[in-house]
Scaffold this motif. Structure first.
Motif, short mmCIF file in Angstrom:
data_model
loop_
_atom_site.label_atom_id
_atom_site.label_comp_id
_atom_site.label_asym_id
_atom_site.label_seq_id
_atom_site.Cartn_x
_atom_site.Cartn_y
_atom_site.Cartn_z
N TYR A 1 0.85 -1.19 0.00
CA TYR A 1 0.00 0.00 0.00
C TYR A 1 0.88 1.23 0.00
CZ TYR A 1 -3.57 -3.34 1.37
OH TYR A 1 -4.42 -4.40 1.41
N LEU A 2 0.48 2.26 -0.75
CA LEU A 2 1.22 3.50 -0.83
C LEU A 2 0.34 4.65 -0.38
CD1 LEU A 2 2.89 3.08 -4.35
CD2 LEU A 2 3.98 2.76 -2.12
N ASN A 3 0.97 5.68 0.21
CA ASN A 3 0.26 6.88 0.61
C ASN A 3 1.27 8.01 0.70
OD1 ASN A 3 -1.27 8.90 2.17
ND2 ASN A 3 -2.71 7.23 2.48
N ILE A 4 0.81 9.24 0.47
CA ILE A 4 1.71 10.39 0.57
C ILE A 4 1.88 10.85 2.02
CG2 ILE A 4 1.29 11.22 -1.77
CD1 ILE A 4 -0.58 13.35 -0.49
N ASP A 5 1.03 10.37 2.91
CA ASP A 5 1.09 10.75 4.33
C ASP A 5 1.57 9.56 5.16
OD1 ASP A 5 0.73 11.60 6.92
OD2 ASP A 5 -1.33 12.28 6.63
N PRO A 6 2.77 9.64 5.72
CA PRO A 6 3.27 8.50 6.49
C PRO A 6 2.40 8.18 7.70
CG PRO A 6 4.68 10.40 6.81
CD PRO A 6 3.72 10.75 5.72
N ASP A 7 1.76 9.18 8.29
CA ASP A 7 0.91 8.94 9.45
C ASP A 7 -0.34 8.15 9.10
OD1 ASP A 7 2.66 10.32 11.12
OD2 ASP A 7 1.68 12.24 10.73
N MET A 8 -0.81 8.27 7.87
CA MET A 8 -2.01 7.55 7.45
C MET A 8 -1.71 6.08 7.14
SD MET A 8 -4.59 9.60 7.57
CE MET A 8 -5.85 8.94 6.54
N ILE A 9 -0.46 5.77 6.82
CA ILE A 9 -0.14 4.39 6.41
C ILE A 9 0.49 3.58 7.54
CG2 ILE A 9 2.16 4.75 5.45
CD1 ILE A 9 1.00 3.13 2.97
N LYS A 10 1.03 4.23 8.55
CA LYS A 10 1.62 3.51 9.69
C LYS A 10 0.52 2.78 10.44
CE LYS A 10 5.56 6.54 10.44
NZ LYS A 10 6.14 7.58 11.30
N GLY A 11 0.67 1.50 10.59
CA GLY A 11 -0.32 0.70 11.31
C GLY A 11 -1.60 0.45 10.54
N CYS B 1 -7.08 -8.91 4.54
CA CYS B 1 -7.20 -9.77 5.73
C CYS B 1 -7.49 -9.00 7.02
CB CYS B 1 -5.93 -10.60 5.91
SG CYS B 1 -4.47 -9.64 6.37
N GLY B 2 -7.30 -7.68 7.00
CA GLY B 2 -7.58 -6.86 8.18
C GLY B 2 -6.45 -6.82 9.20
N LYS B 3 -5.38 -7.58 8.97
CA LYS B 3 -4.25 -7.57 9.90
C LYS B 3 -3.42 -6.31 9.69
CE LYS B 3 -3.88 -12.53 10.29
NZ LYS B 3 -3.08 -13.73 10.04
N LYS B 4 -2.70 -5.92 10.72
CA LYS B 4 -1.85 -4.73 10.65
C LYS B 4 -0.73 -4.94 9.64
CE LYS B 4 0.94 -1.80 13.64
NZ LYS B 4 1.46 -1.62 15.00
N THR B 5 -0.54 -3.95 8.77
CA THR B 5 0.54 -4.03 7.78
C THR B 5 1.86 -3.61 8.42
OG1 THR B 5 0.06 -1.78 7.03
CG2 THR B 5 -0.98 -3.59 5.81
N PHE B 6 2.95 -3.94 7.76
CA PHE B 6 4.29 -3.58 8.20
C PHE B 6 4.70 -2.31 7.47
CE2 PHE B 6 8.93 -3.87 7.77
CZ PHE B 6 9.27 -3.93 9.11
N TYR B 7 5.06 -1.27 8.22
CA TYR B 7 5.46 0.00 7.64
C TYR B 7 6.87 -0.10 7.09
CZ TYR B 7 6.62 4.97 7.37
OH TYR B 7 7.01 6.22 6.94
N LEU B 8 7.05 0.19 5.81
CA LEU B 8 8.36 0.10 5.17
C LEU B 8 9.04 1.45 5.02
CD1 LEU B 8 7.47 -2.46 2.37
CD2 LEU B 8 8.69 -2.90 4.49
N GLY B 9 8.28 2.52 5.11
CA GLY B 9 8.87 3.86 5.04
C GLY B 9 8.80 4.45 3.65
N LEU B 10 9.69 5.41 3.42
CA LEU B 10 9.72 6.18 2.17
C LEU B 10 10.16 5.28 1.01
CD1 LEU B 10 9.46 9.03 0.94
CD2 LEU B 10 11.88 9.34 1.45
N VAL B 11 9.40 5.37 -0.08
CA VAL B 11 9.72 4.63 -1.29
C VAL B 11 10.62 5.52 -2.15
CG1 VAL B 11 8.80 3.56 -3.38
CG2 VAL B 11 7.52 3.43 -1.25
N GLU B 12 11.73 4.98 -2.57
CA GLU B 12 12.66 5.77 -3.40
C GLU B 12 12.43 5.58 -4.86
OE1 GLU B 12 16.67 5.24 -2.16
OE2 GLU B 12 16.16 5.51 -0.08
#
Length: 86
Positions: free
Chosen positions: A59-69, A75-86
């Motif tokens: 999943y991608l988003n321009i707001d890191p706060d919206m994608i964390k957790g 499946c509804g499970k918590k995703t793993f935050y990978l950080g900034l995509v280069e």
């Protein structure tokens, strides 16, 4: 809709308790935050990534706060935050 539990102090609890639809207000404010951030920095191409290992979905988003957790939409499970995509 998905459920998200938040913790309120006694003061904010009283404010929320008096509102007709606190959940709708929260959703509206979150969407405003995302829209405002996008409008304020349209030239920025930075994207942040989260990943669901069981579903092999990113999943991608321009707001890191919206994608964390963020929960996986499959499946509804918590995703793993990978950080900034280069």
């Amino acid at each position: 809709m998905r459920h998200k539990t938040i913790t309120l102090c006694p003061t904010t609890y009283e404010i929320a308790r008096k509102m007709d639809n606190f959940s709708a207000w929260i959703r509206q404010e979150l969407m405003k935050k995302q829209a405002t951030q996008f409008k304020a920095k349209p030239e920025i191409e930075e994207k942040y990534q989260a990943y669901c290992n069981p579903c092999d979905l990113s999943y991608l988003n321009i707001d890191p706060d919206m994608i964390k957790g963020m929960p996986c939409k499959e499946c509804g499970k918590k995703t793993f935050y990978l950080g900034l995509v280069e």
